[in-house]
Motif scaffolding. Structure first.
Motif, PDB file in Angstrom:
ATOM      1  N   LEU A 206       0.835  -1.195   0.000  1.00  0.00           N
ATOM      2  CA  LEU A 206       0.000   0.000   0.000  1.00  0.00           C
ATOM      3  C   LEU A 206       0.875   1.253   0.000  1.00  0.00           C
ATOM      4  O   LEU A 206       1.775   1.394   0.806  1.00  0.00           O
ATOM      5  N   GLY A 207       0.627   2.158  -0.924  1.00  0.00           N
ATOM      6  CA  GLY A 207       1.415   3.379  -1.007  1.00  0.00           C
ATOM      7  C   GLY A 207       2.691   3.237  -1.788  1.00  0.00           C
ATOM      8  O   GLY A 207       3.507   4.158  -1.832  1.00  0.00           O
ATOM      9  N   GLY A 208       2.892   2.103  -2.452  1.00  0.00           N
ATOM     10  CA  GLY A 208       4.125   1.886  -3.192  1.00  0.00           C
ATOM     11  C   GLY A 208       4.316   2.813  -4.372  1.00  0.00           C
ATOM     12  O   GLY A 208       5.422   2.919  -4.900  1.00  0.00           O
ATOM     13  N   ALA A 209       3.264   3.479  -4.805  1.00  0.00           N
ATOM     14  CA  ALA A 209       3.384   4.390  -5.948  1.00  0.00           C
ATOM     15  C   ALA A 209       3.910   5.758  -5.538  1.00  0.00           C
ATOM     16  O   ALA A 209       4.180   6.596  -6.402  1.00  0.00           O
ATOM     17  N   LEU A 210       4.082   5.989  -4.232  1.00  0.00           N
ATOM     18  CA  LEU A 210       4.482   7.306  -3.743  1.00  0.00           C
ATOM     19  C   LEU A 210       5.837   7.223  -3.053  1.00  0.00           C
ATOM     20  O   LEU A 210       5.920   6.871  -1.871  1.00  0.00           O
ATOM     21  N   PRO A 211       6.948   7.521  -3.754  1.00  0.00           N
ATOM     22  CA  PRO A 211       8.257   7.524  -3.100  1.00  0.00           C
ATOM     23  C   PRO A 211       8.298   8.528  -1.954  1.00  0.00           C
ATOM     24  O   PRO A 211       7.643   9.575  -2.001  1.00  0.00           O
ATOM     25  N   TYR A 212       9.063   8.197  -0.923  1.00  0.00           N
ATOM     26  CA  TYR A 212       9.164   9.081   0.240  1.00  0.00           C
ATOM     27  C   TYR A 212      10.620   9.277   0.624  1.00  0.00           C
ATOM     28  O   TYR A 212      11.500   8.487   0.284  1.00  0.00           O
ATOM     29  N   GLY A 213      10.881  10.376   1.352  1.00  0.00           N
ATOM     30  CA  GLY A 213      12.224  10.698   1.782  1.00  0.00           C
ATOM     31  C   GLY A 213      12.562  10.052   3.111  1.00  0.00           C
ATOM     32  O   GLY A 213      11.734   9.406   3.755  1.00  0.00           O
ATOM     33  N   VAL A 214      13.802  10.257   3.538  1.00  0.00           N
ATOM     34  CA  VAL A 214      14.254   9.708   4.815  1.00  0.00           C
ATOM     35  C   VAL A 214      13.436  10.273   5.965  1.00  0.00           C
ATOM     36  O   VAL A 214      13.064   9.556   6.896  1.00  0.00           O
TER      37      VAL A 214
ATOM     38  N   GLY B 131      -1.226   5.995   6.008  1.00  0.00           N
ATOM     39  CA  GLY B 131      -0.140   6.167   6.960  1.00  0.00           C
ATOM     40  C   GLY B 131       1.015   5.244   6.651  1.00  0.00           C
ATOM     41  O   GLY B 131       0.897   4.295   5.878  1.00  0.00           O
ATOM     42  N   PHE B 132       2.164   5.542   7.227  1.00  0.00           N
ATOM     43  CA  PHE B 132       3.303   4.632   7.125  1.00  0.00           C
ATOM     44  C   PHE B 132       3.023   3.390   7.969  1.00  0.00           C
ATOM     45  O   PHE B 132       2.294   3.441   8.956  1.00  0.00           O
ATOM     46  N   HIS B 133       3.621   2.282   7.581  1.00  0.00           N
ATOM     47  CA  HIS B 133       3.465   1.021   8.304  1.00  0.00           C
ATOM     48  C   HIS B 133       4.832   0.443   8.651  1.00  0.00           C
ATOM     49  O   HIS B 133       5.774   0.550   7.862  1.00  0.00           O
ATOM     50  N   CYS B 134       4.942  -0.167   9.811  1.00  0.00           N
ATOM     51  CA  CYS B 134       6.152  -0.904  10.173  1.00  0.00           C
ATOM     52  C   CYS B 134       5.778  -1.984  11.180  1.00  0.00           C
ATOM     53  O   CYS B 134       4.673  -1.979  11.738  1.00  0.00           O
TER      54      CYS B 134
END
Length: 225
Positions: A38-46, A68-71
């Protein structure tokens, strides 16, 4: 009546683990990551804020949405995801969970994150990675990268592990798993140490060897003609 868990007020940001694909901007000036689901189409920064992948106006992580971010909590759980065929080229990230978050049994869904460490696996040939090279796919304006050794990178667009850390910024550390030369962690803005210089030299030598082999082939063709 719905029971709610007590609000958490940690003294330090919680930590978690995830996997992602390293990305390099088209002009080679920025580095980041993109998720594997989910959200793989949106690159994100550090250091970045999450946005709703469905385009809704609420702030992640909304309880009635998956945004949201997931971990996950455990490193071993994230590492297990790297065993699947579609995730073999991904890297392992250690992240700090910032801002609002929702805690689940296995991990967090949260609004903001800082990627602290990226652990790069071996090259597809099994040798320790010295660079991140163009993997052949990407997103608009971004190239996906994958681990490569000095012998396999050839003429592909690539960036050293230290170079990726510098481009990504915000103190990111990049480690090559299993590589003796990469045991020292690379921080953005630091001068290159002996291990990183050795890796850079190996990469340059591999490219020189490849160019020499190409010139030799062209010379043979010219003689035959």
């Amino acid at each position: 009546m719905r029971l709610r868990l007590p609000a958490e007020r940690p003294t330090e940001p919680p930590a978690g683990y995830k996997i992602a694909h390293p990305m390099l901007s088209q002009d080679g000036t920025r580095a980041g990551f993109t998720g594997v689901s989910l959200g793989g189409a949106l690159p994100y920064g550090v250091l970045d804020d999450a946005s709703c992948v469905y385009g809704r106006r609420h702030r992640p992580p909304a309880r009635l949405c998956d945004c949201g971010f997931h971990c996950v909590h455990e490193r071993e759980v994230a590492e297990a995801l790297l065993c699947t065929a579609e995730h073999r080229s991904a890297v392992l990230l250690e992240v700090s969970v910032l801002g609002a978050y929702i805690r689940f049994e296995r991990g967090f869904r949260y609004a903001r994150q800082r990627v602290r460490t990226a652990t790069v696996g071996p090259c597809a040939c099994g040798a320790p990675a010295v660079v991140l090279a163009d993997s052949g796919w990407g997103r608009p304006g971004w190239r996906a990268l994958a681990a490569a050794c000095a012998g396999c990178v050839r003429a592909r667009a690539s960036v050293s592990l230290a170079g990726f850390a510098r481009l990504a910024g915000h103190g990111l550390r990049v480690i090559a798993a299993g590589a003796e030369a990469a045991r020292g962690r690379v921080a953005a803005g630091e001068s290159l140490g002996v291990p990183e210089l050795v890796a850079e030299a190996a990469l340059l030598q591999a490219r020189l060897d490849w160019f020499q082999s190409q010139l030799a082939r062209l010379g043979e063709r010219g003689e035959q003609g």
